[in-house]
Design a protein around this motif. Structure first.
Motif, PDB file in Angstrom:
ATOM      1  N   LEU A 101      18.415  48.437 -23.390  1.00  0.00           N
ATOM      2  CA  LEU A 101      18.186  46.999 -23.606  1.00  0.00           C
ATOM      3  C   LEU A 101      17.165  46.457 -22.604  1.00  0.00           C
ATOM      4  O   LEU A 101      16.331  45.620 -22.956  1.00  0.00           O
ATOM      5  CB  LEU A 101      19.500  46.219 -23.488  1.00  0.00           C
ATOM      6  N   ALA A 102      17.235  46.957 -21.363  1.00  0.00           N
ATOM      7  CA  ALA A 102      16.276  46.498 -20.343  1.00  0.00           C
ATOM      8  C   ALA A 102      14.856  46.908 -20.747  1.00  0.00           C
ATOM      9  O   ALA A 102      13.906  46.121 -20.626  1.00  0.00           O
ATOM     10  CB  ALA A 102      16.628  47.099 -18.986  1.00  0.00           C
ATOM     11  N   GLN A 103      14.727  48.132 -21.269  1.00  0.00           N
ATOM     12  CA  GLN A 103      13.401  48.608 -21.688  1.00  0.00           C
ATOM     13  C   GLN A 103      12.861  47.760 -22.850  1.00  0.00           C
ATOM     14  O   GLN A 103      11.697  47.362 -22.850  1.00  0.00           O
ATOM     15  CB  GLN A 103      13.482  50.094 -22.085  1.00  0.00           C
ATOM     16  N   ILE A 104      13.735  47.460 -23.820  1.00  0.00           N
ATOM     17  CA  ILE A 104      13.338  46.598 -24.945  1.00  0.00           C
ATOM     18  C   ILE A 104      12.918  45.223 -24.431  1.00  0.00           C
ATOM     19  O   ILE A 104      11.876  44.688 -24.815  1.00  0.00           O
ATOM     20  CB  ILE A 104      14.508  46.454 -25.957  1.00  0.00           C
ATOM     21  N   ALA A 155       6.909  34.325 -23.487  1.00  0.00           N
ATOM     22  CA  ALA A 155       7.207  35.761 -23.629  1.00  0.00           C
ATOM     23  C   ALA A 155       8.654  36.050 -23.225  1.00  0.00           C
ATOM     24  O   ALA A 155       9.360  36.802 -23.905  1.00  0.00           O
ATOM     25  CB  ALA A 155       6.243  36.585 -22.778  1.00  0.00           C
ATOM     26  N   VAL A 156       9.108  35.415 -22.139  1.00  0.00           N
ATOM     27  CA  VAL A 156      10.494  35.601 -21.687  1.00  0.00           C
ATOM     28  C   VAL A 156      11.467  35.029 -22.723  1.00  0.00           C
ATOM     29  O   VAL A 156      12.504  35.627 -23.021  1.00  0.00           O
ATOM     30  CB  VAL A 156      10.718  34.946 -20.296  1.00  0.00           C
ATOM     31  N   PHE A 157      11.100  33.888 -23.324  1.00  0.00           N
ATOM     32  CA  PHE A 157      11.938  33.281 -24.366  1.00  0.00           C
ATOM     33  C   PHE A 157      12.088  34.222 -25.564  1.00  0.00           C
ATOM     34  O   PHE A 157      13.206  34.491 -26.027  1.00  0.00           O
ATOM     35  CB  PHE A 157      11.333  31.933 -24.807  1.00  0.00           C
ATOM     36  N   CYS A 158      10.966  34.770 -26.061  1.00  0.00           N
ATOM     37  CA  CYS A 158      10.993  35.715 -27.203  1.00  0.00           C
ATOM     38  C   CYS A 158      11.882  36.914 -26.895  1.00  0.00           C
ATOM     39  O   CYS A 158      12.696  37.327 -27.730  1.00  0.00           O
ATOM     40  CB  CYS A 158       9.590  36.260 -27.477  1.00  0.00           C
ATOM     41  N   ALA A 159      11.688  37.483 -25.708  1.00  0.00           N
ATOM     42  CA  ALA A 159      12.443  38.680 -25.333  1.00  0.00           C
ATOM     43  C   ALA A 159      13.928  38.356 -25.218  1.00  0.00           C
ATOM     44  O   ALA A 159      14.777  39.146 -25.640  1.00  0.00           O
ATOM     45  CB  ALA A 159      11.921  39.231 -24.004  1.00  0.00           C
ATOM     46  N   CYS A 182      12.887  53.201 -25.830  1.00  0.00           N
ATOM     47  CA  CYS A 182      13.830  52.384 -26.599  1.00  0.00           C
ATOM     48  C   CYS A 182      13.088  51.246 -27.277  1.00  0.00           C
ATOM     49  O   CYS A 182      12.829  50.208 -26.653  1.00  0.00           O
ATOM     50  CB  CYS A 182      14.876  51.804 -25.640  1.00  0.00           C
ATOM     51  N   ASP A 183      12.703  51.423 -28.509  1.00  0.00           N
ATOM     52  CA  ASP A 183      12.039  50.353 -29.254  1.00  0.00           C
ATOM     53  C   ASP A 183      13.044  49.815 -30.267  1.00  0.00           C
ATOM     54  O   ASP A 183      13.941  50.528 -30.708  1.00  0.00           O
ATOM     55  CB  ASP A 183      10.795  50.915 -29.959  1.00  0.00           C
ATOM     56  N   ILE A 184      12.874  48.564 -30.640  1.00  0.00           N
ATOM     57  CA  ILE A 184      13.878  47.913 -31.494  1.00  0.00           C
ATOM     58  C   ILE A 184      14.017  48.580 -32.861  1.00  0.00           C
ATOM     59  O   ILE A 184      15.126  48.867 -33.303  1.00  0.00           O
ATOM     60  CB  ILE A 184      13.546  46.405 -31.651  1.00  0.00           C
ATOM     61  N   LEU A 185      12.898  48.848 -33.530  1.00  0.00           N
ATOM     62  CA  LEU A 185      12.984  49.363 -34.912  1.00  0.00           C
ATOM     63  C   LEU A 185      13.669  50.729 -34.999  1.00  0.00           C
ATOM     64  O   LEU A 185      14.553  50.922 -35.833  1.00  0.00           O
ATOM     65  CB  LEU A 185      11.590  49.385 -35.563  1.00  0.00           C
ATOM     66  N   PRO A 186      13.320  51.703 -34.133  1.00  0.00           N
ATOM     67  CA  PRO A 186      14.053  52.985 -34.188  1.00  0.00           C
ATOM     68  C   PRO A 186      15.537  52.823 -33.857  1.00  0.00           C
ATOM     69  O   PRO A 186      16.374  53.555 -34.381  1.00  0.00           O
ATOM     70  CB  PRO A 186      13.366  53.834 -33.117  1.00  0.00           C
ATOM     71  N   LEU A 187      15.852  51.854 -32.998  1.00  0.00           N
ATOM     72  CA  LEU A 187      17.243  51.626 -32.610  1.00  0.00           C
ATOM     73  C   LEU A 187      18.051  51.085 -33.801  1.00  0.00           C
ATOM     74  O   LEU A 187      19.211  51.447 -33.992  1.00  0.00           O
ATOM     75  CB  LEU A 187      17.287  50.640 -31.431  1.00  0.00           C
ATOM     76  N   PHE A 188      17.411  50.227 -34.618  1.00  0.00           N
ATOM     77  CA  PHE A 188      18.102  49.665 -35.795  1.00  0.00           C
ATOM     78  C   PHE A 188      18.571  50.764 -36.748  1.00  0.00           C
ATOM     79  O   PHE A 188      19.562  50.618 -37.443  1.00  0.00           O
ATOM     80  CB  PHE A 188      17.167  48.725 -36.574  1.00  0.00           C
ATOM     81  N   GLN A 189      17.827  51.871 -36.791  1.00  0.00           N
ATOM     82  CA  GLN A 189      18.176  52.946 -37.730  1.00  0.00           C
ATOM     83  C   GLN A 189      19.507  53.615 -37.357  1.00  0.00           C
ATOM     84  O   GLN A 189      20.071  54.336 -38.161  1.00  0.00           O
ATOM     85  CB  GLN A 189      17.048  53.974 -37.769  1.00  0.00           C
TER      86      GLN A 189
END
Length: 311
Positions: A101-104, A155-159, A182-189
């Motif tokens: 999550l920190a990396q994302i 940027a902080v708000f979006c994240a 750790c990217d969001i899209l691969p994690l969703f899978q």
């Protein structure tokens, strides 16, 4: 059955990162390649920041934006590359859920900040070329200071929004993320709960953060090109073009790879393509930016010569 269900749904504590390539013979060459890229990125971006801080003739809005861009590139690369290097050397590259999550979180911050910094730089060039007499008023210390801080706050708000909504997702136990970070899209899978809201958020912020800066850049350059074409002297024209060409190149590479990754439906987006396009904006672009801006910029090379002569 209940035990089975409990085994599938759980609070995941650890994931494995698949890495860039699973072929053993590629691991060491890729490790050395990316160590090289990372060292060039560090040296280039920290060098650019140092040069801008030390050279009084580079204390202008354009170069403050450039030092902010170098800082973002340095951080973006540091968020992603060290963890990727580990996967070339170990068979099982573990990442805990909090680390993930920190990396994302930080990848979204610096990715978003880069989008808007490139837009702010285009606006700065627009003012410098189209309204040169009003430049010092329009780009006062307060205004470009507000622009830079606005970029980081948004940027902080979006994240925070995107990462905050990740806490509602449940994942299958001990699963492999088919990516090198750790990217969001691969994690969703790997999710075993509904990710519809999260995907909508990604689509909304992805579209907003690509189109708003891109439209700002395009609009600025339409006015800039129209203005340049009105310049009578060839020398004046080529000088105006040369201050813009490096920025256009940086924008094209960065937004191209970003759009390719995030503005496709997840069914279309194969992970191998995704890895390649995200390699561009997480590791290649941060390395190229200082090179693009320093090689094509007279002020930077003059400032560098002065500092080397002084020492």
């Amino acid at each position: 059955m209940e035990d089975m269900a409990a085994g599938n749904h759980c609070t995941v504590t650890v994931f494995f990162l698949a890495g860039l390539s699973e072929k053993p013979e590629f691991q060491l060459p890729l490790f050395f390649l990316f160590v090289g890229i990372y060292l060039i990125t560090m040296a280039g971006n920290l060098g650019m920041i140092t040069l801008i801080v030390l050279s009084s003739n580079l204390h202008t809005p354009m170069y403050f934006f450039l030092s902010s861009l170098s800082f973002i590139d340095f951080c973006q690369s540091t968020v992603v590359t060290p963890k990727m290097l580990v996967s070339f050397l170990t068979e099982k590259n573990l990442i805990t859920y909090p680390e993930c999550l920190a990396q994302i979180y930080f990848a979204i911050i610096f990715g978003t900040a880069e989008c808007y910094t490139l837009a702010a730089m285009a606006y700065d060039r627009y003012v410098a070329i189209c309204n040169p007499l009003l430049y010092n008023v329009t780009m006062s210390y307060q205004i470009y200071g507000s622009l830079i801080s606005g970029v980081y706050i948004f940027a902080v708000f979006c994240a925070s929004v995107n990462t905050g909504f990740m806490f509602r997702i449940q994942f299958f136990k001990l699963d492999i993320i088919d990516h090198y970070y750790c990217d969001i899209l691969p994690l969703f899978q790997l999710a075993c709960s509904n990710t519809y809201i999260n995907e909508m958020l990604i689509l909304f912020f992805g579209t907003l953060n690509i189109f708003v800066p891109l439209m700002t850049v395009i609009t600025s350059y339409i006015f800039i090109i129209a203005s340049i074409l009105r310049i009578r002297s060839t020398k004046g024209r080529s000088k105006a073009f040369s201050t813009c060409s490096s920025h256009i190149l940086a924008v094209a590479v960065f937004f191209g790879s970003l759009a390719f990754m995030y503005l496709q439906p997840s069914s279309v987006n194969s992970m191998e393509q995704g890895k390649v396009s995200s390699l561009f904006y997480t590791t290649i672009v941060p390395m190229l930016n200082p090179l693009i801006y320093s090689l094509r910029n007279k002020d930077v090379s003059v400032a560098l010569k002065k500092i080397l002569e002084r020492n």
